[in-house]
Design a protein around this motif. Structure first.
Motif, PDB file in Angstrom:
ATOM      1  N   LEU A  29       0.809  -1.210   0.000  1.00 51.70           N
ATOM      2  CA  LEU A  29       0.000   0.000   0.000  1.00 51.70           C
ATOM      3  C   LEU A  29       0.847   1.267   0.000  1.00 51.70           C
ATOM      4  O   LEU A  29       0.636   2.177  -0.814  1.00 51.70           O
ATOM      5  CB  LEU A  29      -0.929  -0.004   1.214  1.00 51.70           C
ATOM      6  CG  LEU A  29      -1.769   1.255   1.427  1.00 51.70           C
ATOM      7  CD1 LEU A  29      -2.675   1.509   0.237  1.00 51.70           C
ATOM      8  CD2 LEU A  29      -2.579   1.151   2.711  1.00 51.70           C
ATOM      9  N   TRP A  30       1.810   1.369   0.901  1.00 50.28           N
ATOM     10  CA  TRP A  30       2.583   2.602   1.044  1.00 50.28           C
ATOM     11  C   TRP A  30       3.382   2.936  -0.207  1.00 50.28           C
ATOM     12  O   TRP A  30       3.342   4.087  -0.679  1.00 50.28           O
ATOM     13  CB  TRP A  30       3.480   2.521   2.268  1.00 50.28           C
ATOM     14  CG  TRP A  30       2.719   2.450   3.555  1.00 50.28           C
ATOM     15  CD1 TRP A  30       2.363   1.312   4.229  1.00 50.28           C
ATOM     16  CD2 TRP A  30       2.181   3.547   4.303  1.00 50.28           C
ATOM     17  NE1 TRP A  30       1.649   1.649   5.362  1.00 50.28           N
ATOM     18  CE2 TRP A  30       1.523   3.006   5.432  1.00 50.28           C
ATOM     19  CE3 TRP A  30       2.200   4.926   4.142  1.00 50.28           C
ATOM     20  CZ2 TRP A  30       0.896   3.799   6.383  1.00 50.28           C
ATOM     21  CZ3 TRP A  30       1.577   5.722   5.087  1.00 50.28           C
ATOM     22  CH2 TRP A  30       0.927   5.159   6.193  1.00 50.28           C
ATOM     23  N   VAL A  32       2.888   2.011  -3.345  1.00 48.33           N
ATOM     24  CA  VAL A  32       1.970   2.355  -4.435  1.00 48.33           C
ATOM     25  C   VAL A  32       1.378   3.739  -4.206  1.00 48.33           C
ATOM     26  O   VAL A  32       1.208   4.533  -5.145  1.00 48.33           O
ATOM     27  CB  VAL A  32       0.862   1.288  -4.570  1.00 48.33           C
ATOM     28  CG1 VAL A  32      -0.201   1.730  -5.576  1.00 48.33           C
ATOM     29  CG2 VAL A  32       1.460  -0.045  -5.004  1.00 48.33           C
ATOM     30  N   LEU A  33       1.051   4.061  -2.954  1.00 50.28           N
ATOM     31  CA  LEU A  33       0.520   5.385  -2.639  1.00 50.28           C
ATOM     32  C   LEU A  33       1.542   6.471  -2.956  1.00 50.28           C
ATOM     33  O   LEU A  33       1.189   7.544  -3.472  1.00 50.28           O
ATOM     34  CB  LEU A  33       0.126   5.438  -1.165  1.00 50.28           C
ATOM     35  CG  LEU A  33      -0.595   6.691  -0.687  1.00 50.28           C
ATOM     36  CD1 LEU A  33      -1.896   6.907  -1.450  1.00 50.28           C
ATOM     37  CD2 LEU A  33      -0.880   6.608   0.806  1.00 50.28           C
ATOM     38  N   LEU A  36       1.490   7.001  -6.659  1.00 53.66           N
ATOM     39  CA  LEU A  36       0.284   7.748  -7.009  1.00 53.66           C
ATOM     40  C   LEU A  36       0.474   9.238  -6.736  1.00 53.66           C
ATOM     41  O   LEU A  36       0.137  10.092  -7.581  1.00 53.66           O
ATOM     42  CB  LEU A  36      -0.904   7.207  -6.208  1.00 53.66           C
ATOM     43  CG  LEU A  36      -2.172   8.069  -6.192  1.00 53.66           C
ATOM     44  CD1 LEU A  36      -2.758   8.212  -7.587  1.00 53.66           C
ATOM     45  CD2 LEU A  36      -3.208   7.467  -5.244  1.00 53.66           C
ATOM     46  N   ASP A 101      -2.973  12.469   1.642  1.00 50.01           N
ATOM     47  CA  ASP A 101      -2.439  11.653   0.554  1.00 50.01           C
ATOM     48  C   ASP A 101      -3.466  11.492  -0.564  1.00 50.01           C
ATOM     49  O   ASP A 101      -3.426  12.223  -1.545  1.00 50.01           O
ATOM     50  CB  ASP A 101      -1.922  10.299   1.067  1.00 50.01           C
ATOM     51  CG  ASP A 101      -2.738   9.750   2.221  1.00 50.01           C
ATOM     52  OD1 ASP A 101      -3.947   9.541   2.041  1.00 50.01           O
ATOM     53  OD2 ASP A 101      -2.161   9.533   3.305  1.00 50.01           O
ATOM     54  N   TRP A 102      -4.428  10.572  -0.414  1.00 48.00           N
ATOM     55  CA  TRP A 102      -5.320  10.373  -1.562  1.00 48.00           C
ATOM     56  C   TRP A 102      -6.347  11.492  -1.713  1.00 48.00           C
ATOM     57  O   TRP A 102      -7.049  11.549  -2.713  1.00 48.00           O
ATOM     58  CB  TRP A 102      -5.970   9.008  -1.542  1.00 48.00           C
ATOM     59  CG  TRP A 102      -6.912   8.700  -0.412  1.00 48.00           C
ATOM     60  CD1 TRP A 102      -7.533   9.554   0.438  1.00 48.00           C
ATOM     61  CD2 TRP A 102      -7.350   7.396  -0.053  1.00 48.00           C
ATOM     62  NE1 TRP A 102      -8.327   8.881   1.321  1.00 48.00           N
ATOM     63  CE2 TRP A 102      -8.230   7.542   1.037  1.00 48.00           C
ATOM     64  CE3 TRP A 102      -7.099   6.119  -0.539  1.00 48.00           C
ATOM     65  CZ2 TRP A 102      -8.861   6.459   1.652  1.00 48.00           C
ATOM     66  CZ3 TRP A 102      -7.721   5.044   0.069  1.00 48.00           C
ATOM     67  CH2 TRP A 102      -8.582   5.212   1.155  1.00 48.00           C
ATOM     68  N   LEU A 189      -4.933   4.963  -8.359  1.00 48.74           N
ATOM     69  CA  LEU A 189      -5.878   5.105  -7.259  1.00 48.74           C
ATOM     70  C   LEU A 189      -6.736   3.851  -7.131  1.00 48.74           C
ATOM     71  O   LEU A 189      -7.045   3.414  -6.018  1.00 48.74           O
ATOM     72  CB  LEU A 189      -6.753   6.335  -7.470  1.00 48.74           C
ATOM     73  CG  LEU A 189      -7.754   6.629  -6.355  1.00 48.74           C
ATOM     74  CD1 LEU A 189      -7.050   6.789  -5.007  1.00 48.74           C
ATOM     75  CD2 LEU A 189      -8.566   7.874  -6.676  1.00 48.74           C
ATOM     76  N   VAL A 192      -4.685   1.463  -5.252  1.00 47.00           N
ATOM     77  CA  VAL A 192      -4.650   1.806  -3.824  1.00 47.00           C
ATOM     78  C   VAL A 192      -5.942   1.346  -3.146  1.00 47.00           C
ATOM     79  O   VAL A 192      -5.918   0.772  -2.049  1.00 47.00           O
ATOM     80  CB  VAL A 192      -4.454   3.328  -3.633  1.00 47.00           C
ATOM     81  CG1 VAL A 192      -4.734   3.731  -2.190  1.00 47.00           C
ATOM     82  CG2 VAL A 192      -3.037   3.716  -4.014  1.00 47.00           C
TER      83      VAL A 192
END
Length: 308
Positions: A29-30, A32-33, A36, A101-102, A189, A192
């Motif tokens: 997750l981290w 890939v984030l 992004l 972040d997102w 996204l 994520v």
């Protein structure tokens, strides 16, 4: 929205039926984030970012909304929950801190102003760290010392791509790299969303008795946060794209930061991390709707088919 909904359902399904895969969701997750965020930051011109920092009305609206009005809203919503300390603490943890972040990716997809989103992000990040313990104290919650390694990790996830993107933009390969990554935020996204659902959905089954009540509280929070953004945008006379950015800032919460904090709580607070996980899943689905709804709440004559 269908892409993100499919990603969430697929990740949740794998998380429930193949729990051995869940650790991969948490591990991947981290990074890939970070990719992004890097792809998102590359699309923001440096000159636009400088102008955004001079927009005091937007920055003030964001700070008033995130650090004064939203805590009042959270206090009101906590009264709708049963008097279970772990449950209330988890809800307070995740709803009190704005996303860093997102939020940026959703603001981009919802046709917000990315330069202003980037300008607000470091303010949100650095203010929430000292204010969160104060908020919890005022709300009557008790939490031990916040794990410093979790805070450092969350800061690095945002700051590394935030610094790397403008550094590369100033080099000759910057425009080429930005052009080649312009379509990356949408599939990244979705990835994520998939990893969040895969890594954490399996935890949600531990508190079925509270499930639908919490879903209702989190959905109500999102609706009311968008309403607060609409009111603030008019009070501060924000342009449509800036108002959209404010809406995504108030509506998204920093579940990635507070989940490690919730997991570090004493054993008697076992419901806290489950509440954080559930909020992230509800927010993912809600943002799929918000990227279509927010541009209609803040219409612009510059939009295709917008008012003339």
């Amino acid at each position: 929205m269908p892409l993100y909904l499919l990603a969430a359902l697929l990740g949740a399904g794998l998380g429930f039926w193949a729990p051995g895969l869940s650790p991969w969701g948490e591990v991947l997750l981290w990074p890939v984030l970070m990719v992004l965020l890097f792809a998102t930051f590359l699309q923001v011109p440096l000159l636009a970012l400088r102008r955004a920092f001079r927009d005091r009305a937007f920055l003030l609206a964001g700070l008033v909304g995130n650090f004064f009005l939203v805590p009042l809203l959270v206090y009101a919503l906590l009264q709708l929950l049963p008097p279970e300390p772990g449950l209330r603490l988890g809800v307070a943890l995740v709803l009190l801190v704005p996303c860093t972040d997102w939020f940026l990716a959703f603001a981009h997809l919802g046709r917000g102003d990315m330069a202003r989103a980037l300008a607000l992000t470091p303010l949100n990040l650095f203010l929430q760290l000292p204010l969160l313990p104060l908020y919890l104290l005022l709300l009557g919650g008790r939490v031990g010392g916040l794990p410093s390694e979790a805070l450092v990790q969350a800061a690095l996830v945002v700051l590394t791509p935030l610094l790397l993107a403008p550094f590369l933009q100033a080099r000759s390969l910057g425009p080429t790299l930005a052009a080649r990554t312009v379509s990356w935020p949408v599939p990244l996204l979705a990835l994520v969303v998939f990893l969040v659902a895969l890594g954490y959905a399996g935890h949600v089954g531990g508190f079925q008795v509270h499930l639908w009540g919490l879903v209702g509280v989190f959905a109500l929070f999102l609706l009311l946060a968008l309403g607060l953004a609409w009111v603030l945008a008019r009070l501060f006379r924000l342009e449509a794209k800036t108002g959209r950015t404010l809406a995504f800032s108030l509506g998204t919460r920093n579940s990635f930061l507070v989940l490690p904090l919730a997991l570090a709580l004493p054993e008697g607070m076992a419901l806290a991390p489950l509440a954080v996980v559930l909020q992230a899943l509800v927010e993912l689905l809600g943002m799929g709707v918000a990227v279509r709804l927010v541009p209609r709440l803040f219409p612009s004559p510059l939009d295709p088919g917008g008012p003339s």
